[in-house]
Each structure stands twice: as structure tokens, then as C-alpha cells.
Design an enzyme around this catalytic site. Structure first.
Site, PDB file in Angstrom:
ATOM      1  N   SER A   4       0.885  -1.165   0.000  1.00 34.75           N
ATOM      2  CA  SER A   4       0.000   0.000   0.000  1.00 34.75           C
ATOM      3  C   SER A   4       0.920   1.211   0.000  1.00 34.75           C
ATOM      4  O   SER A   4       2.088   1.109   0.417  1.00 34.75           O
ATOM      5  CB  SER A   4      -0.927  -0.004   1.209  1.00 34.75           C
ATOM      6  N   GLU A   6       1.364   5.448   0.643  1.00 32.83           N
ATOM      7  CA  GLU A   6       0.792   6.631   1.310  1.00 32.83           C
ATOM      8  C   GLU A   6       1.190   7.923   0.598  1.00 32.83           C
ATOM      9  O   GLU A   6       2.343   8.101   0.215  1.00 32.83           O
ATOM     10  CB  GLU A   6       1.281   6.651   2.762  1.00 32.83           C
ATOM     11  N   ASP A  97      -1.465  14.347  15.353  1.00 29.92           N
ATOM     12  CA  ASP A  97      -0.532  15.027  16.247  1.00 29.92           C
ATOM     13  C   ASP A  97      -1.068  16.395  16.645  1.00 29.92           C
ATOM     14  O   ASP A  97      -0.493  17.424  16.325  1.00 29.92           O
ATOM     15  CB  ASP A  97       0.847  15.139  15.590  1.00 29.92           C
ATOM     16  N   PHE A 205      12.007  14.421  10.695  1.00 34.97           N
ATOM     17  CA  PHE A 205      10.828  13.552  10.910  1.00 34.97           C
ATOM     18  C   PHE A 205      11.106  12.535  12.007  1.00 34.97           C
ATOM     19  O   PHE A 205      10.285  12.282  12.868  1.00 34.97           O
ATOM     20  CB  PHE A 205      10.559  12.741   9.647  1.00 34.97           C
ATOM     21  N   HIS A 255       3.725  -1.124   3.724  1.00 33.06           N
ATOM     22  CA  HIS A 255       3.091   0.184   3.504  1.00 33.06           C
ATOM     23  C   HIS A 255       4.221   1.194   3.270  1.00 33.06           C
ATOM     24  O   HIS A 255       5.040   1.425   4.164  1.00 33.06           O
ATOM     25  CB  HIS A 255       2.277   0.563   4.744  1.00 33.06           C
TER      26      HIS A 255
HETATM   27  P1  FAD Z   1      -3.256   6.802  19.955  1.00 37.05           P
HETATM   28  O1  FAD Z   1      -3.437   5.378  19.627  1.00 37.05           O
HETATM   29  O2  FAD Z   1      -4.378   7.551  20.563  1.00 37.05           O
HETATM   30  O3  FAD Z   1      -1.953   6.910  20.877  1.00 37.05           O
HETATM   31  C1  FAD Z   1      -1.372   8.163  21.166  1.00 37.05           C
HETATM   32  C2  FAD Z   1      -0.569   8.095  22.469  1.00 37.05           C
HETATM   33  O4  FAD Z   1      -1.470   7.962  23.582  1.00 37.05           O
HETATM   34  C3  FAD Z   1       0.395   6.916  22.589  1.00 37.05           C
HETATM   35  O5  FAD Z   1       1.496   7.331  23.340  1.00 37.05           O
HETATM   36  C4  FAD Z   1      -0.406   5.862  23.356  1.00 37.05           C
HETATM   37  O6  FAD Z   1       0.459   5.002  24.101  1.00 37.05           O
HETATM   38  C5  FAD Z   1      -1.269   6.737  24.267  1.00 37.05           C
HETATM   39  N1  FAD Z   1      -2.635   6.225  24.501  1.00 37.05           N
HETATM   40  C6  FAD Z   1      -3.472   5.659  23.599  1.00 37.05           C
HETATM   41  N2  FAD Z   1      -4.657   5.421  24.146  1.00 37.05           N
HETATM   42  C7  FAD Z   1      -4.596   5.859  25.434  1.00 37.05           C
HETATM   43  C8  FAD Z   1      -5.526   5.914  26.515  1.00 37.05           C
HETATM   44  N3  FAD Z   1      -6.785   5.468  26.369  1.00 37.05           N
HETATM   45  N4  FAD Z   1      -5.116   6.460  27.697  1.00 37.05           N
HETATM   46  C9  FAD Z   1      -3.851   6.926  27.839  1.00 37.05           C
HETATM   47  N5  FAD Z   1      -2.931   6.903  26.849  1.00 37.05           N
HETATM   48  C10 FAD Z   1      -3.301   6.374  25.667  1.00 37.05           C
HETATM   49  N6  FAD Z   1      -0.704  11.908  11.913  1.00 37.05           N
HETATM   50  C11 FAD Z   1      -1.493  12.827  11.333  1.00 37.05           C
HETATM   51  O7  FAD Z   1      -1.662  13.922  11.882  1.00 37.05           O
HETATM   52  N7  FAD Z   1      -2.111  12.577  10.117  1.00 37.05           N
HETATM   53  C12 FAD Z   1      -1.985  11.386   9.481  1.00 37.05           C
HETATM   54  O8  FAD Z   1      -2.552  11.185   8.409  1.00 37.05           O
HETATM   55  C13 FAD Z   1      -1.150  10.390  10.083  1.00 37.05           C
HETATM   56  N8  FAD Z   1      -0.995   9.179   9.508  1.00 37.05           N
HETATM   57  C14 FAD Z   1      -0.265   8.211  10.157  1.00 37.05           C
HETATM   58  C15 FAD Z   1      -0.189   6.923   9.598  1.00 37.05           C
HETATM   59  C16 FAD Z   1       0.528   5.925  10.235  1.00 37.05           C
HETATM   60  C17 FAD Z   1       0.580   4.547   9.620  1.00 37.05           C
HETATM   61  C18 FAD Z   1       1.206   6.201  11.464  1.00 37.05           C
HETATM   62  C19 FAD Z   1       2.017   5.128  12.156  1.00 37.05           C
HETATM   63  C20 FAD Z   1       1.134   7.463  12.028  1.00 37.05           C
HETATM   64  C21 FAD Z   1       0.394   8.466  11.390  1.00 37.05           C
HETATM   65  N9  FAD Z   1       0.253   9.751  11.944  1.00 37.05           N
HETATM   66  C22 FAD Z   1      -0.527  10.698  11.324  1.00 37.05           C
HETATM   67  C23 FAD Z   1       0.918  10.078  13.215  1.00 37.05           C
HETATM   68  C24 FAD Z   1      -0.002   9.835  14.434  1.00 37.05           C
HETATM   69  O9  FAD Z   1      -1.158  10.619  14.348  1.00 37.05           O
HETATM   70  C25 FAD Z   1       0.799  10.201  15.672  1.00 37.05           C
HETATM   71  O10 FAD Z   1       1.798   9.241  15.896  1.00 37.05           O
HETATM   72  C26 FAD Z   1      -0.033  10.455  16.929  1.00 37.05           C
HETATM   73  O11 FAD Z   1       0.822  11.088  17.886  1.00 37.05           O
HETATM   74  C27 FAD Z   1      -0.591   9.201  17.571  1.00 37.05           C
HETATM   75  O12 FAD Z   1      -1.626   8.701  16.840  1.00 37.05           O
HETATM   76  P2  FAD Z   1      -2.307   7.290  17.231  1.00 37.05           P
HETATM   77  O13 FAD Z   1      -3.425   7.113  16.318  1.00 37.05           O
HETATM   78  O14 FAD Z   1      -1.269   6.235  17.321  1.00 37.05           O
HETATM   79  O15 FAD Z   1      -2.825   7.672  18.697  1.00 37.05           O
END
Ligand code: FAD
Length: 279
Positions: A4, A6, A97, A205, A255
Site C-alpha cells: 500500500s 501513502e 498530532d 521527521f 506500507h
Molecule cells: P493513539 O493510539 O491515541 O496513541 C497516542 C498516544 O497515547 C500513545 O502514546 C499511546 O500510548 C497513548 N494512549 C493511547 N490510548 C490511550 C488511553 N486510552 N489512555 C492513555 N494513553 C493512551 N498523523 C497525522 O496527523 N495525520 C496522518 O494522516 C497520520 N498518519 C499516520 C499513519 C501511520 C501509519 C502512522 C504510524 C502514524 C500516522 N500519523 C498521522 C501520526 C499519528 O497521528 C501520531 O503518531 C499520533 O501522535 C498518535 O496517533 P495514534 O493514532 O497512534 O494515537
């Protein structure tokens, strides 16, 4: 090997036309889908939608990235409805983020698992949901173990698969999938792979997202800072070797974080013998 690819959404029409050409070149890889990122805090909401629409109209499978943002749940819902109308069946679901202070003030949802649950509640099984995973641990995680438990929370909330943050140390991925498996996480954990094409951008990055560049790679890249051709050629060599090792682990796919560029991804895939590719 399933791949895939991106993209990020370009913000001008010319960029969109160019991206369509890049996607057409990459179509020789028969990617499972192209994904389109979503700017933190909803900053690219319209551009992401427009990019997704353009790629769909060109006949490609597309997965928009989606995170909650400064908008309300109704706005997330409205965007999902627009994606349903476009025929989208897959979303990459993320927290994004967003700066902590904005996150606290703007929305009830704080973590990606909540968005996964929200999508499942509203759209049941319509979407295949991918979430993010971190072999080298998310930079803000309380611990590696806590981070893994939160990945589990996303899967338990209804995610079908995970895509990892990029890494250059394959041991980190191997260790991670073993830990996932011990925890009973049996969904595909697709490795994210970042081709190396630009020294400053990669270093910047990687600092932000917590991806480690092994010293031996960093030193070679430093040496090639002012020699783009050598840097790219070394980058293709290193990332090909990484992908070969991933292939030997029978990964469910790769990916590619393409940065909207086709050359490096095509060169790596050509080295992997994936297809006879035109330049
Ligand atoms: P979460 O799963 O919510 O985790 C975030 C943090 O909170 C982690 O440290 C986790 O350990 C902690 N956590 C999770 N759940 C809980 C809870 N219930 N209580 C307490 N702590 C918790 N960013 C963008 O802005 N746009 C994009 O399009 C984008 N695409 C991405 C694609 C991929 C494949 C990846 C790997 C990252 C991408 N990111 C993107 C970056 C991502 O948004 C960041 O890494 C962000 O900081 C965390 O997102 P997450 O979905 O992993 O968050």
C-alpha cells in the site's frame, strides 16, 4: 507481496494533477490501496477529501486517513458519510498530532481507540479500519508495555489491522510482532517503510516521531548530504535490504510512505523483483 502506498494531499490543483501522474506510475505495483494523510487538527480536511476524490475518479482503491480534530463529532460523522457516498470502504484511523492544549479543549475523543469505536458504532462493518502501531514505541507513551496495551485497545474497539511507524532496525519490528502475538493480537501488523531520499527531512521527521536511524546509516547519510545521487542510491540499497528481511518474516504486506514520489519506491520494488517496471 502486497503493498500500500501513502500520499499526503497537495494543496494546489497543479499538485493534484502531478500526484495523479505519480499514482498512475505506481499502479504498476498493483497496490492494495493508496492512502491519503489527514493534517493534524483537521488542517487538510478539504485537501484530503479532494485528493481522495481525485484518486477514486482515476479508478484507484483509496483509504483516507482520519482523525478527530477541532470539529465536533457531527463533523467527523459528516465526513464519514461523504466517504461512504464516494464508495470508500477503508479508513486509516488516528489520533493525529494535535497539540495537547487543543486536544483537551476541542473534542470529547482523546485517543484513536475512541474514534475506532465511534466509527464502528455509526457504520458497523462498512469500513475496514487500520490503526497506527509503534515497534519503537510512540514518543509520548508511558512505556513500551503501555503503548502495546493501547494498541490492543484499538483492536478491541474494532480495528482490523495496524500499520507501523517506519523503522530501519528490523529487530524492533520482529520483537514487536512477537510481543503482539504473545498478547493475542492476531490482526495483520503491516510494516511501514520510509524510503530515504532527503537527509534533513528524514532526520527532522525521525526526531519528531521517535524513529531511530541507526548510527551506521546516519553516518553514511551525513557523508552524502551534498550528493543527492549517492544518498538516494545508498537509500535504495538500505531500504531494499530492510524489505528483503521483512519478506523473509512473511509480513502481511508493506506500507510505503512515498512522500508523493514514485522513484525510490519503484526502485526498491524493482530490486525486490515485484514487477517489471517502467521508469
Ligand atoms: P493513539 O493510539 O491515541 O496513541 C497516542 C498516544 O497515547 C500513545 O502514546 C499511546 O500510548 C497513548 N494512549 C493511547 N490510548 C490511550 C488511553 N486510552 N489512555 C492513555 N494513553 C493512551 N498523523 C497525522 O496527523 N495525520 C496522518 O494522516 C497520520 N498518519 C499516520 C499513519 C501511520 C501509519 C502512522 C504510524 C502514524 C500516522 N500519523 C498521522 C501520526 C499519528 O497521528 C501520531 O503518531 C499520533 O501522535 C498518535 O496517533 P495514534 O493514532 O497512534 O494515537
Amino acid at each position: 507481496m502486497l503493498v500500500s502506498i501513502e500520499f499526503f494531499p497537495p494543496d494546489v490543483d497543479k499538485g493534484l494533477l502531478k500526484l495523479r501522474q505519480v499514482a498512475t506510475k505506481m499502479a504498476v505495483l498493483q497496490p492494495e490501496y493508496f492512502s491519503v494523510t489527514y493534517g493534524a487538527g483537521g488542517s487538510t480536511k478539504n485537501d484530503t477529501y479532494r485528493t481522495v476524490e481525485t484518486l477514486i475518479q482515476a479508478g484507484f482503491e483509496v483509504a483516507p486517513h482520519l482523525s478527530f480534530d477541532a470539529g465536533s463529532e457531527q463533523e467527523v460523522e459528516a465526513l464519514l458519510d461523504r466517504y461512504v457516498a464516494l464508495g470508500i470502504r477503508r479508513v486509516v484511523t488516528l489520533r493525529g498530532d494535535v497539540p495537547e492544549d487543543r486536544l483537551a479543549s476541542c473534542n470529547k475523543m482523546r485517543h484513536a481507540s475512541e474514534l475506532v469505536r465511534f466509527i464502528r458504532q455509526r457504520h458497523q462493518d462498512h469500513f475496514r479500519i487500520e490503526v497506527a502501531a509503534y515497534p519503537e514505541t510512540h514518543p509520548a507513551a508511558a512505556s513500551a508495555e503501555a503503548d502495546l496495551q493501547w494498541l490492543k485497545a484499538k483492536i478491541d474497539a474494532g480495528a482490523n489491522a495496524a500499520i507501523t511507524q517506519y523503522f530501519y532496525n528490523c529487530d524492533a519490528y520482529e520483537d514487536f510482532i512477537n510481543r503482539c502475538s504473545r498478547l493475542g493480537l492476531n490482526v495483520p501488523i503491516v510494516p511501514g517503510v520510509m524510503p530515504i531520499t532527503n537527509y534533513a527531512r528524514l532526520v527532522g521527521f525521525s526526531k519528531k516521531c521517535g524513529a531511530e536511524i541507526p548510527r551506521w546509516i546516519l553516518k553514511r547519510l551525513e557523508q552524502y548530504q551534498d550528493d543527492t545521487a549517492s544518498l538516494r542510491s545508498f537509500g535504495v540499497e538500505v531500504v531494499t535490504a530492510l524489505c528483503e528481511r521483512l519478506q523473509s518474516l512473511a509480513v502481511p504486506g508493506i506500507h510505503f510512505y512515498s512522500m508523493n514520489q514514485s522513484k525510490a519506491v519503484l526502485a526498491i520494488c524493482r530490486n525486490l523483483g515485484m514487477a517489471r517496471l517502467a521508469d
